[in-house]
Design a protein around this motif. Structure first.
Motif, PDB file in Angstrom:
ATOM      1  N   VAL A   1      22.783  46.761  35.566  1.00  0.00           N
ATOM      2  CA  VAL A   1      23.032  45.320  35.445  1.00  0.00           C
ATOM      3  C   VAL A   1      24.530  45.070  35.553  1.00  0.00           C
ATOM      4  CG1 VAL A   1      22.847  43.290  33.951  1.00  0.00           C
ATOM      5  CG2 VAL A   1      21.002  44.997  33.997  1.00  0.00           C
ATOM      6  N   THR A   2      24.912  44.104  36.370  1.00  0.00           N
ATOM      7  CA  THR A   2      26.326  43.790  36.538  1.00  0.00           C
ATOM      8  C   THR A   2      26.613  42.367  36.077  1.00  0.00           C
ATOM      9  OG1 THR A   2      26.020  43.034  38.820  1.00  0.00           O
ATOM     10  CG2 THR A   2      26.565  45.362  38.485  1.00  0.00           C
ATOM     11  N   GLY A   3      27.886  42.086  35.866  1.00  0.00           N
ATOM     12  CA  GLY A   3      28.336  40.750  35.500  1.00  0.00           C
ATOM     13  C   GLY A   3      29.659  40.476  36.172  1.00  0.00           C
ATOM     14  N   GLU A   4      30.208  39.292  35.925  1.00  0.00           N
ATOM     15  CA  GLU A   4      31.510  38.930  36.470  1.00  0.00           C
ATOM     16  C   GLU A   4      32.371  38.316  35.387  1.00  0.00           C
ATOM     17  OE1 GLU A   4      31.417  36.404  39.860  1.00  0.00           O
ATOM     18  OE2 GLU A   4      30.896  38.037  41.246  1.00  0.00           O
ATOM     19  N   THR A   5      33.638  38.691  35.353  1.00  0.00           N
ATOM     20  CA  THR A   5      34.573  38.056  34.433  1.00  0.00           C
ATOM     21  C   THR A   5      35.061  36.755  35.060  1.00  0.00           C
ATOM     22  OG1 THR A   5      36.372  39.360  35.388  1.00  0.00           O
ATOM     23  CG2 THR A   5      35.346  40.212  33.385  1.00  0.00           C
ATOM     24  N   ASP A   6      35.637  35.888  34.243  1.00  0.00           N
ATOM     25  CA  ASP A   6      36.141  34.611  34.730  1.00  0.00           C
ATOM     26  C   ASP A   6      37.263  34.837  35.733  1.00  0.00           C
ATOM     27  OD1 ASP A   6      34.396  33.314  33.064  1.00  0.00           O
ATOM     28  OD2 ASP A   6      35.873  33.086  31.442  1.00  0.00           O
TER      29      ASP A   6
ATOM     30  N   SER B   1      40.711  33.707  37.715  1.00  0.00           N
ATOM     31  CA  SER B   1      41.943  32.993  37.397  1.00  0.00           C
ATOM     32  C   SER B   1      42.699  32.747  38.691  1.00  0.00           C
ATOM     33  CB  SER B   1      42.822  33.814  36.440  1.00  0.00           C
ATOM     34  OG  SER B   1      43.395  34.912  37.108  1.00  0.00           O
ATOM     35  N   ARG B   2      43.816  32.021  38.600  1.00  0.00           N
ATOM     36  CA  ARG B   2      44.626  31.737  39.788  1.00  0.00           C
ATOM     37  C   ARG B   2      45.217  33.014  40.378  1.00  0.00           C
ATOM     38  NH1 ARG B   2      46.759  30.183  35.394  1.00  0.00           N
ATOM     39  NH2 ARG B   2      45.867  28.135  35.632  1.00  0.00           N
ATOM     40  N   PHE B   3      45.194  34.115  39.568  1.00  0.00           N
ATOM     41  CA  PHE B   3      45.776  35.367  40.041  1.00  0.00           C
ATOM     42  C   PHE B   3      44.737  36.285  40.675  1.00  0.00           C
ATOM     43  CE2 PHE B   3      48.485  34.062  36.409  1.00  0.00           C
ATOM     44  CZ  PHE B   3      49.634  33.813  37.125  1.00  0.00           C
ATOM     45  N   SER B   4      43.444  36.021  40.403  1.00  0.00           N
ATOM     46  CA  SER B   4      42.419  36.943  40.898  1.00  0.00           C
ATOM     47  C   SER B   4      42.125  36.728  42.378  1.00  0.00           C
ATOM     48  CB  SER B   4      41.144  36.808  40.062  1.00  0.00           C
ATOM     49  OG  SER B   4      40.666  35.486  40.045  1.00  0.00           O
ATOM     50  N   GLY B   5      42.252  35.474  42.871  1.00  0.00           N
ATOM     51  CA  GLY B   5      42.019  35.200  44.281  1.00  0.00           C
ATOM     52  C   GLY B   5      40.657  35.710  44.723  1.00  0.00           C
ATOM     53  N   SER B   6      40.637  36.520  45.773  1.00  0.00           N
ATOM     54  CA  SER B   6      39.380  37.076  46.278  1.00  0.00           C
ATOM     55  C   SER B   6      39.063  38.434  45.659  1.00  0.00           C
ATOM     56  CB  SER B   6      39.462  37.214  47.804  1.00  0.00           C
ATOM     57  OG  SER B   6      40.537  38.069  48.163  1.00  0.00           O
ATOM     58  N   LYS B   7      39.809  38.818  44.654  1.00  0.00           N
ATOM     59  CA  LYS B   7      39.618  40.105  43.998  1.00  0.00           C
ATOM     60  C   LYS B   7      38.208  40.215  43.408  1.00  0.00           C
ATOM     61  CE  LYS B   7      41.485  42.748  40.096  1.00  0.00           C
ATOM     62  NZ  LYS B   7      42.490  42.731  38.999  1.00  0.00           N
ATOM     63  N   ASP B   8      37.640  41.400  43.507  1.00  0.00           N
ATOM     64  CA  ASP B   8      36.320  41.671  42.939  1.00  0.00           C
ATOM     65  C   ASP B   8      36.403  41.646  41.414  1.00  0.00           C
ATOM     66  OD1 ASP B   8      33.771  42.464  42.352  1.00  0.00           O
ATOM     67  OD2 ASP B   8      33.995  44.513  43.084  1.00  0.00           O
ATOM     68  N   VAL B   9      35.690  40.710  40.776  1.00  0.00           N
ATOM     69  CA  VAL B   9      35.727  40.601  39.314  1.00  0.00           C
ATOM     70  C   VAL B   9      34.414  41.060  38.681  1.00  0.00           C
ATOM     71  CG1 VAL B   9      37.443  38.770  39.267  1.00  0.00           C
ATOM     72  CG2 VAL B   9      35.022  38.165  39.446  1.00  0.00           C
ATOM     73  N   SER B  10      33.581  41.766  39.468  1.00  0.00           N
ATOM     74  CA  SER B  10      32.316  42.261  38.940  1.00  0.00           C
ATOM     75  C   SER B  10      32.526  43.510  38.094  1.00  0.00           C
ATOM     76  CB  SER B  10      31.350  42.570  40.085  1.00  0.00           C
ATOM     77  OG  SER B  10      31.858  43.624  40.884  1.00  0.00           O
ATOM     78  N   PHE B  11      31.594  43.745  37.185  1.00  0.00           N
ATOM     79  CA  PHE B  11      31.658  44.940  36.363  1.00  0.00           C
ATOM     80  C   PHE B  11      30.253  45.399  35.997  1.00  0.00           C
ATOM     81  CE2 PHE B  11      31.528  41.417  33.401  1.00  0.00           C
ATOM     82  CZ  PHE B  11      30.736  41.855  32.348  1.00  0.00           C
ATOM     83  N   VAL B  12      30.126  46.674  35.661  1.00  0.00           N
ATOM     84  CA  VAL B  12      28.866  47.260  35.207  1.00  0.00           C
ATOM     85  C   VAL B  12      28.746  47.034  33.707  1.00  0.00           C
ATOM     86  CG1 VAL B  12      27.524  49.390  34.993  1.00  0.00           C
ATOM     87  CG2 VAL B  12      28.946  48.997  37.030  1.00  0.00           C
ATOM     88  N   ARG B  13      27.657  46.417  33.283  1.00  0.00           N
ATOM     89  CA  ARG B  13      27.474  46.112  31.860  1.00  0.00           C
ATOM     90  C   ARG B  13      27.076  47.356  31.065  1.00  0.00           C
ATOM     91  NH1 ARG B  13      27.394  40.842  30.430  1.00  0.00           N
ATOM     92  NH2 ARG B  13      27.143  39.281  32.082  1.00  0.00           N
ATOM     93  N   LEU B  14      27.636  47.457  29.859  1.00  0.00           N
ATOM     94  CA  LEU B  14      27.279  48.526  28.932  1.00  0.00           C
ATOM     95  C   LEU B  14      26.653  47.926  27.676  1.00  0.00           C
ATOM     96  CD1 LEU B  14      30.564  50.678  29.052  1.00  0.00           C
ATOM     97  CD2 LEU B  14      28.440  51.088  30.323  1.00  0.00           C
TER      98      LEU B  14
END
Length: 354
Positions: A280-285, A287-300
């Motif tokens: 299961v994955t999720g995404e963090t919020d 920000s103006r600095f993340s742009g197109s950066k991948d913000v997904s993560f594997v949930r623990l």
């Protein structure tokens, strides 16, 4: 070569040390000053006799000029003549007598829309805190010792009004150690020690910085894959609030190659999986600095506790990326609350700037 906007100079840097050093630990002695938590900026005020143009360079030589029109205007009208200044851009907020540095308000100033930049320059005006002098007119000060540069800086900018400020300094190590404790309450980042006899050394870590370091026990919430595609790049961690909810408080990174790979296997039993067995994955919020950066993560599953080292909090999150210290198998995840965090005693920013 004289530093200029067309030939920008790299700022002098600092290396971290664990404690405020004694003044005689460096030949020629040390000068101490507050460590400002803002945007490092080198200001190029240029012209023939009077200041006609201003550029504000960042640590990476990217120009910040367009984001701080109120400072550009202040430099044009307040500086007595062309010069190159090194300092920090900060945004103070709060009522008189209880002001502190506001990193979130400062970070919002980097915005692509000119109308938004103009609005924020009025709503959250910035301050420039000068702490070094690189040139006056056609004369370079780069090769002069810091004691001479500081004396010239005081003569140039010591009486200038806000939003231009001159950072305070001392050669009293006991006072510097007091600043380290007290000024954190106003949002400052620590203390810097500069060799009095040293020249300005672009891109070299000749200054010494002493920052706040604390530890906290946090819960592992998930992980991001390293940019190489192999191993854990960073851990997401959280703390329980008074309402019993687990909140993301930041990330932990700077793992060795071997540790990144081993963490994948170490955390495998905690990975949340759906009915098909997929992680299961999720995404963090964003920000103006993340742009197109991948913000997904594997949930623990929030069961494993680790101890991290951090410097300070910004609201409900770690101000900077935390560092891994050790696993804490002796701690229950539910015991990791915000109550354990060491909060600095409030201190008025105005008293730091005075």
């Amino acid at each position: 070569m004289l530093p200029s906007a067309s030939s920008p100079i790299a700022p002098m840097l600092a290396k971290a040390v664990p404690a405020v050093p004694e003044p005689d630990s460096v030949a020629g002695g040390l000068s101490y000053e507050p460590k400002w938590d803002g945007f490092r900026a080198i200001v190029y005020a240029e012209g023939d006799g009077a200041v006609e143009s201003v550029e504000i360079g960042s640590r990476g030589s990217k120009m910040l000029t367009r984001y701080f029109p109120e400072l550009v205007e202040a430099f044009r009208h307040l500086l007595p003549g062309p010069c190159v200044l090194d300092g920090e851009i900060v945004v103070p907020t709060g009522p008189a007598g209880a002001q502190r540095l506001d990193w979130e308000a400062l970070s919002q100033r980097i915005h692509p829309a000119a109308s938004r930049v103009t609005l924020l320059s009025e709503q959250t005006p910035a301050t420039f805190v000068a702490f070094d002098l690189l040139a006056i007119g056609d004369e370079s000060y780069v090769d002069r010792p810091f004691a001479d540069r500081r004396a010239a800086l005081e003569e140039l900018a010591g009486d200038l009004p806000a939003p231009l400020q001159l950072t305070r300094t001392t050669t009293d190590v006991d006072l510097a150690r007091r600043w380290l404790v007290e000024f954190e309450g106003a949002g400052l980042d620590g203390v810097v020690a500069k060799p009095l006899a040293g020249p300005y050394a672009p891109n070299k870590r000749t200054m010494l910085k002493i920052k706040h370091h604390r530890t906290a026990d946090v819960v592992a919430l998930g992980y991001r894959i390293h940019t190489s595609g192999r191993g854990v790049g960073s851990l997401l961690v959280g703390l329980y609030g008074d309402d019993g909810q687990l909140r993301n408080v930041g990330g932990v990174s700077a793992f060795t190659d071997a540790k990144r790979l081993s963490l994948i296997d170490e955390l495998e039993p905690l990975v949340e999986r759906d009915e098909s067995g997929a992680a299961v994955t999720g995404e963090t919020d964003r920000s103006r600095f993340s742009g197109s950066k991948d913000v997904s993560f594997v949930r623990l599953r929030p069961e494993r506790v680790l101890e991290v080292r951090y410097d300070q909090m910004e609201g409900m999150r770690f101000r900077h990326t935390a560092q891994f210290e050790r696993w804490r198998p002796d701690r229950e995840a539910r015991s990791c609350t915000f109550e354990q965090l060491d909060r600095p005693i409030a201190y008025d920013l105005g008293d730091v700037l005075t």
